[in-house]
Motif scaffolding. Structure first.
Motif, PDB file in Angstrom:
ATOM      1  N   PRO A 161       0.829  -1.216   0.000  1.00  0.00           N
ATOM      2  CA  PRO A 161       0.000   0.000   0.000  1.00  0.00           C
ATOM      3  C   PRO A 161       0.860   1.261   0.000  1.00  0.00           C
ATOM      4  CG  PRO A 161      -0.826  -1.589   1.593  1.00  0.00           C
ATOM      5  CD  PRO A 161       0.488  -2.110   1.127  1.00  0.00           C
ATOM      6  N   LEU A 194      -7.896   1.524  -1.609  1.00  0.00           N
ATOM      7  CA  LEU A 194      -8.173   0.869  -0.333  1.00  0.00           C
ATOM      8  C   LEU A 194      -9.223   1.603   0.488  1.00  0.00           C
ATOM      9  CD1 LEU A 194      -4.591  -0.241   0.749  1.00  0.00           C
ATOM     10  CD2 LEU A 194      -6.314  -1.497  -0.535  1.00  0.00           C
ATOM     11  N   VAL A 226      -4.036  -4.247   4.154  1.00  0.00           N
ATOM     12  CA  VAL A 226      -4.667  -3.852   2.891  1.00  0.00           C
ATOM     13  C   VAL A 226      -6.183  -4.001   2.963  1.00  0.00           C
ATOM     14  CG1 VAL A 226      -2.647  -4.404   1.507  1.00  0.00           C
ATOM     15  CG2 VAL A 226      -4.345  -6.169   1.923  1.00  0.00           C
ATOM     16  N   PHE A 227      -6.695  -4.663   4.022  1.00  0.00           N
ATOM     17  CA  PHE A 227      -8.141  -4.786   4.223  1.00  0.00           C
ATOM     18  C   PHE A 227      -8.389  -4.954   5.711  1.00  0.00           C
ATOM     19  CE2 PHE A 227     -12.290  -6.839   4.239  1.00  0.00           C
ATOM     20  CZ  PHE A 227     -12.967  -6.091   3.288  1.00  0.00           C
ATOM     21  N   LEU A 234      -5.818   1.075   7.529  1.00  0.00           N
ATOM     22  CA  LEU A 234      -5.293   0.591   6.258  1.00  0.00           C
ATOM     23  C   LEU A 234      -3.933   1.210   5.970  1.00  0.00           C
ATOM     24  CD1 LEU A 234      -8.538   0.661   4.092  1.00  0.00           C
ATOM     25  CD2 LEU A 234      -7.401  -1.325   5.090  1.00  0.00           C
TER      26      LEU A 234
END
Length: 549
Positions: A161, A194, A226-227, A234
């Motif tokens: 990310p 995201l 990422v989730f 995030l």
């Protein structure tokens, strides 16, 4: 409670100033024994149920994490395949106009819904085209570390990310673009936003935390989120978490863990093969303690019946108390192994907590089973035509080749389909694809397999059929399509190629390549015809048909 009973007995004896009688002593001992039995029973029940709930929760979370990792693995394979298709399109159409490239990127993004944006970056790092075009990056050079790493990789790439040039927190997935001479031309990139609605939230839903406080999260190869149910987390680095560290080392499993906020959870975790990410499904331990406390209070009330009845029925009640949880544990064990097993349900179960817990677990298992089936179905079916997709075809071919079962492949491609899209639009093109799929479904046998391989290319797998039988079917389909009215209001024709296993090839890759080569030989010979693998023409077989041209 024991101290109160003893005090009452002692006070009574002291006031009356006489010794205990045997009935009184027996009554006192009986009361004491029942109370001790109650204490022991409650203590034993607490520990037994706690361990059972621990094990059940760990098994459920581990099973959920494993199934979700398989789902995400299939998803990322499909995402890479989508980018590979776009890369191949650019390779095969080097002189395509900027508008044509944009149209293809728009079509890829809207039909697959895998990415929030798709763009093409040349080998200088400059954005040549981007969908949606509202993102004003065309003509600009990308300077983020992830963009530079993707450009330098010249291979499939998945970023951690990072903050993009548009200020969004994203994950970048790329596929390299090479021209027909093998020269590197840049890459096709797809992004996942995201903090916005994306493919992950679409697949896994919006109910991120259930009523018991259980939830799941996803980390990348470096331990970054990422989730997660909390969007503010995030991109955070959670590699200090013991479970995340094990995922980063490639381990799968289940265990009790303390997260980075100091909270204790029962976690199941599993790696995603295709991208190295990890999925953690976890439940708070405090919820299990709350369930146990409710159960113990309920048990104490049930055992508050008259001493004589409780004493006679104590062992029976204890056994009945354990039965629902043992049955539930058996059911979860069978469900985790994928076996069919009758649910342990009684409509009027006397133990309300056992019934509620059973219903809750059954609901969770059934919900996960349905979600798994839906995701599996979605991973194997083409969403536009309803036919099976490339992955389903490859799995079926591999299975039949392993069992040495003969079959034939008919590969067909719509002639001049690009003209339909360019002149009438992609919506009409989609309707033509669905119309052709309908013709295929009505032309084959019940056990034959129709697939959309990609774009306007379709494949029919004919189990147990030889070349001549496959040729008859191919010609019948070709003539039917030629005579069928289509949404394009023009004659649509197809070219077909045929190859048979094991007659033409001993492995599926070579077999498909031969069928594909036969298809393109049919196109080079003038289109609207059927060709066999390894032959310049198929006139010998075609002359045998009563409807040959």
């Amino acid at each position: 409670m024991l101290e109160q009973v003893i005090s009452i007995i002692y006070a009574s004896v002291t006031r009356r100033k006489y010794k205990l009688t045997l009935p009184m002593l027996l009554s006192a001992l009986t009361a004491l024994a029942v109370l001790l039995t109650l204490v022991v029973t409650l203590t034993a029940s607490y520990h037994s149920q706690r361990q059972s709930l621990y094990d059940t929760t760990l098994q459920l979370n581990n099973t959920s994490a494993t199934r979700m990792s398989l789902t995400m693995d299939s998803l990322f394979q499909s995402m890479h395949a989508s980018l590979q298709t776009a890369s191949a399109f650019l390779r095969d159409n080097p002189s395509l106009s900027e508008a044509g490239v944009l149209d293809h990127l728009e079509y890829s993004r809207k039909t697959s819904s895998y990415f929030n944006s798709i763009f093409w970056v040349n080998n200088k790092g400059i954005v040549k085209s981007i969908s949606p075009p509202a993102i004003a990056l065309k003509g600009k050079k990308l300077t983020t570390q992830a963009s530079q790493e993707a450009l330098a990789a010249k291979a499939p790439y998945v970023s951690t990310p990072y903050i993009s040039a548009t200020g969004r927190l994203i994950v970048l997935i790329t596929e390299p673009v090479f021209d027909k001479q093998g020269s590197y031309q840049g890459y096709i990139g797809g992004t996942i936003y995201l903090h916005e609605k994306n493919i992950l939230s679409t697949i896994f839903g919006s109910n991120l935390i259930d009523s018991a406080g259980s939830y799941f999260y996803v980390v990348d190869t470096t331990g970054k989120l990422v989730f997660h149910p909390d969007p503010d987390l995030l991109g955070d680095d959670v590699s200090a978490n013991d479970v995340v560290r094990k995922l980063m080392k490639g381990f799968n499993g289940e265990e009790k863990v303390i997260n980075t906020q100091g909270e204790t959870f029962l976690a199941g975790f599993s790696n995603v093969t295709s991208n190295g990410w990890g999925i953690v499904v976890q439940s708070p331990v405090e919820t299990i303690y709350e369930q146990l406390n409710r159960q113990i209070r309920s048990t104490a009330i049930y055992m508050g019946l008259p001493f004589l009845i409780i004493m006679l029925l104590a062992m029976f009640i204890a056994r009945r108390l354990a039965m629902p949880f043992a049955a539930l544990a058996d059911y979860i064990g069978h469900a985790a192994d994928g076996q069919s097993f009758s649910p342990p349900i009684k409509r009027n179960h006397w133990n309300r907590e056992a019934f509620v817990l059973t219903q809750t677990v059954l609901g969770a298992v059934e919900s996960m089973r349905k979600q798994s089936e839906e995701l599996t179905h979605a991973a194997l079916v083409d969403p536009l035509t309803g036919l099976l997709n490339r992955r389903a075809l490859e799995e079926e071919m591999s299975k039949r080749a392993e069992n040495e079962e003969p079959f034939s492949l008919v590969v067909l491609d719509i002639d001049r389909f690009k003209c339909v899209n360019d002149t009438l639009g992609h919506q009409v093109g989609d309707e033509v694809l669905k119309s052709l799929a309908d013709v295929l479904n009505h032309s084959v046998r019940a056990h034959d397999m129709c697939c959309r391989f990609g774009g306007e290319e379709f494949v029919i797998l004919l189990p147990g059929s030889g070349v001549e039988e496959a040729f008859h079917l191919a010609e019948r389909i070709r003539l039917t399509i030629e005579k069928t009215a289509t949404p394009a209001n023009r004659v649509i024709t197809v070219s077909l190629g045929i190859a048979a296993y094991p007659q033409h090839a001993a492995d599926t890759n070579t077999l498909f390549k031969l069928a594909d080569e036969a298809l393109y030989a049919a196109k080079e010979a003038g289109r609207n015809r059927t060709m066999l693998a390894g032959q310049a023409s198929s006139s010998d077989l075609q002359s045998k048909l009563p409807f040959s041209r």
